[in-house]
Scaffold this motif. Structure first.
Motif, PDB file in Angstrom:
ATOM      1  N   ALA A 120       0.821  -1.216   0.000  1.00  0.00           N
ATOM      2  CA  ALA A 120       0.000   0.000   0.000  1.00  0.00           C
ATOM      3  C   ALA A 120       0.854   1.265   0.000  1.00  0.00           C
ATOM      4  O   ALA A 120       1.748   1.436   0.828  1.00  0.00           O
ATOM      5  N   GLY A 121       0.601   2.132  -0.977  1.00  0.00           N
ATOM      6  CA  GLY A 121       1.284   3.411  -1.056  1.00  0.00           C
ATOM      7  C   GLY A 121       2.653   3.381  -1.690  1.00  0.00           C
ATOM      8  O   GLY A 121       3.253   4.439  -1.904  1.00  0.00           O
ATOM      9  N   ALA A 122       3.161   2.205  -2.029  1.00  0.00           N
ATOM     10  CA  ALA A 122       4.513   2.095  -2.585  1.00  0.00           C
ATOM     11  C   ALA A 122       4.510   2.402  -4.077  1.00  0.00           C
ATOM     12  O   ALA A 122       3.645   1.925  -4.815  1.00  0.00           O
ATOM     13  N   ALA A 123       5.506   3.150  -4.523  1.00  0.00           N
ATOM     14  CA  ALA A 123       5.656   3.426  -5.947  1.00  0.00           C
ATOM     15  C   ALA A 123       6.394   2.305  -6.655  1.00  0.00           C
ATOM     16  O   ALA A 123       6.284   2.150  -7.871  1.00  0.00           O
ATOM     17  N   ALA A 124       7.156   1.503  -5.897  1.00  0.00           N
ATOM     18  CA  ALA A 124       7.917   0.390  -6.458  1.00  0.00           C
ATOM     19  C   ALA A 124       8.225  -0.587  -5.327  1.00  0.00           C
ATOM     20  O   ALA A 124       8.146  -0.238  -4.144  1.00  0.00           O
TER      21      ALA A 124
END
Length: 219
Positions: free
Chosen positions: A97-101
């Motif tokens: 959750a919320g991670a770009a990568a």
């Protein structure tokens, strides 16, 4: 490669859709021996739907992307595999959750969460002749890579790609190791001893999914 971005995860799922379509008949043949003869068709249909709709999902938030994929699979795969694969992606989404990568540690945590979710839902443990027998060894391989990173000259694509290669190989070995097992869960368990001698289709589709991920990471 050090991380997987949302775009790369989308590329993985598009590749997986192609592979599952190509291997549809193989998976169906495996399922015909010990199941309902629909695993290949169901998996191909579900991932074809993912490929068709992935352009509308948020690639900037990996958690949102994985959750969206899980919801598509829940609504399109059918049979027992829909809830199990849907759970895999939705539980992984919570970790992402919320991670770009995702780096190797985050990816290992995502797949481990997915494995735990599948085990809660299906009540399966290693040796029951299910997808757990492929996904479990793959998760173990990723965790082992975190503890003892490969040497810089070992393979190409960077540590993440090398770890995914090893995870895919572990999943393949795990799927093949289901051949002599007597199924204790799912439709195959109704056959009792007659389920031995056949490779589990769910473990096999899990291997194909992870093989596609490894191929994407080295592309």
């Amino acid at each position: 490669m050090q991380t997987l971005s949302g775009d790369q995860i989308a590329a993985w799922l598009e590749r997986a859709a192609e592979v599952l379509e190509q291997e549809k008949n193989f998976l169906t043949e495996l399922d015909a021996a010990i199941g309902d003869s629909d695993h290949g068709t169901n998996m191909a249909r579900g991932f074809t739907a993912v490929r068709a709709r992935i352009g509308g999902l948020d690639r900037g938030d990996v958690g949102a992307l994985l959750n969206g994929v899980g919801m598509i699979l829940l609504s399109t795969v059918g049979g027992a595999s829909g809830p199990l694969y849907g759970t895999l992606f939705r539980e992984a989404a919570v970790k992402a959750a919320g991670a770009a990568a995702l780096d190797l540690e985050a990816l290992a945590a995502c797949l481990e969460a997915g494995l735990e979710g599948i085990q809660r839902r299906g009540k399966a443990v290693p040796g029951d002749k299910t997808m757990v027998d492929a996904l479990g060894p793959a998760v173990d391989a990723l965790k082992a890579a975190l503890r003892a990173p490969a040497a810089a000259g070992d393979g190409g694509g960077g540590p993440l790609a090398r770890a995914l290669d090893r995870a895919a190989e572990a999943a393949r070995a795990g799927a093949e190791a289901t051949v002599p097992l007597v199924a204790r869960k799912g439709r195959a368990s109704y056959l009792g001893e007659r389920s031995a001698g056949h490779q589990d289709p769910g473990a096999t589709s899990c291997w194909l999914l992870l093989r596609s991920l490894a191929a994407t990471a080295t592309a």
